[in-house]
Write an enzyme that holds these catalytic residues in place. Structure first.
Site, PDB file in Angstrom:
ATOM      1  N   GLY A  27       0.750  -1.084   0.053  1.00 14.59           N
ATOM      2  CA  GLY A  27      -0.124   0.058  -0.037  1.00 14.59           C
ATOM      3  C   GLY A  27       0.858   1.125   0.123  1.00 14.59           C
ATOM      4  N   CYS A  28       0.393   2.403  -0.201  1.00 17.56           N
ATOM      5  CA  CYS A  28       0.912   3.736  -0.454  1.00 17.56           C
ATOM      6  C   CYS A  28       1.465   4.103   0.944  1.00 17.56           C
ATOM      7  CB  CYS A  28       0.115   4.617  -0.836  1.00 17.56           C
ATOM      8  SG  CYS A  28      -1.659   4.728  -0.313  1.00 17.56           S
TER       9      CYS A  28
END
Length: 330
Positions: free
Chosen positions: A154-155
């Site tokens: 994920g970011c």
């Protein structure tokens, strides 16, 4: 020449990685796909994103016939789809022998017990999950090179883990505190009231309950306090992280720890200088800045990435290049 199919190409991340792969001399796009009931099927990608007018491809509905064509002609599949969609598609393409690079969270946890709580589904592909590798490119390259099931991080975890993993051995039992702000593109392309122009503002969300918290904790090997914020800008993430380090730790120890990135051309580390989002937007880079107070033992690290690039599409491309043994440093 590696032929890459991109599923979920109408979203921000899918369109971004389509552009990146299109620019690669050693890769070609096998096709751009959307769901069979998508309102975007049949449209040119450039109709949705005029900036990508150089990509002369239309969005094809992912029918059963299209899936068979992908298996017959593609070397790899990129999934820029919702977690519940990726769950099944990733397993199916993996079982057909293709390399899968999944940008959702459907394969990021090795523990099946995590999925009902954080993603709302029971994971039914335990063997595929057991084979999955967490695609944090600078840290897991050997595993990425040999696995055909890559769960792209994920970011927020990308920004946080790049900052924290070098100093993990210096941490105490006091939980790291991560406050991170993301641009509105992190919420996706679908129209929502809270991301509309007149409503968006700087606000925390998912407090003490965001699914990226256990992802960060699992990969770091230590629990963390993570609070994400929605910012009133389009793209980018800035994470500010506060940790207490073990007694006796010096600034030299920290400097030595971050030397692990000396050969990582996409990561820049500076002491007593802090990045801003504009430094990294539209790039694959991660900029780190840190400052240490030896008296209190507290270290503050700032980590800046583009949420659609290093936080998603360009990291997926890094993983593809690592897997197929291509240069990653541009």
């Amino acid at each position: 020449m590696k032929n890459i199919a991109i599923i979920g190409a109408s979203g921000y991340t899918g369109a971004q990685i389509s552009s990146l792969i299109n620019a690669e001399s050693t890769m070609s796009i096998q096709g751009l796909y959307v769901s069979e009931n998508s309102l975007d099927k049949g449209k040119a990608l450039s109709d949705l994103y005029p900036a990508y007018s150089h990509i002369d491809l239309c969005l094809t509905p992912l029918t059963d016939d299209a899936k068979q064509t992908i298996v017959a002609t593609a070397d790899a599949v990129v999934l820029a789809t919702d977690h519940g969609v990726s769950l099944h598609l990733a397993a199916w393409f993996y079982q057909q022998g293709l390399a899968v690079f999944d940008l959702s969270g459907a394969y990021r946890f090795s523990d099946v017990a995590q999925y009902p709580k954080w993603y709302g589904f029971t994971h039914e592909y335990s063997q595929v999950l057991a084979d999955a590798v967490y695609g944090l490119a600078e840290w897991n390259a050997p595993q990425i090179a040999t696995s055909k099931m890559i769960a792209v991080p994920g970011c927020y975890p990308t920004a946080s883990l790049i900052a924290l993993k070098p100093v993990a051995h210096l941490l105490t039992d006091i939980l790291p505190v991560i406050n991170a702000v993301s641009g509105v593109t992190g919420a996706g392309r679908k129209a929502q009231l809270h991301t509309s122009f007149c409503e968006v503002s700087l606000t925390p969300y998912g407090v003490l309950g965001h699914r990226h918290q256990p992802e960060i904790a699992t990969q770091l090997g230590q629990e963390v306090i993570f609070t994400p914020h929605l910012g009133n800008f389009k793209r980018g993430i800035l994470a500010t992280i506060t940790v207490q380090l073990a007694a006796g730790t010096t600034a030299s120890d920290i400097e030595k720890a971050y030397q692990c990135y000396d050969s990582a051309e996409l990561i820049t580390v500076k002491q007593n200088q802090f990045p801003k989002v504009d430094d990294v937007v539209q790039t694959a880079n991660c900029h780190l800045g840190w400052k240490f107070d030896e008296q209190s033992g507290y270290l503050v690290i700032a980590s800046a990435i583009d949420n659609l690039m290093k936080g998603a599409a360009s990291q997926a491309l890094q993983c593809i290049k690592i897997h197929f043994n291509a240069s990653v440093n541009h």
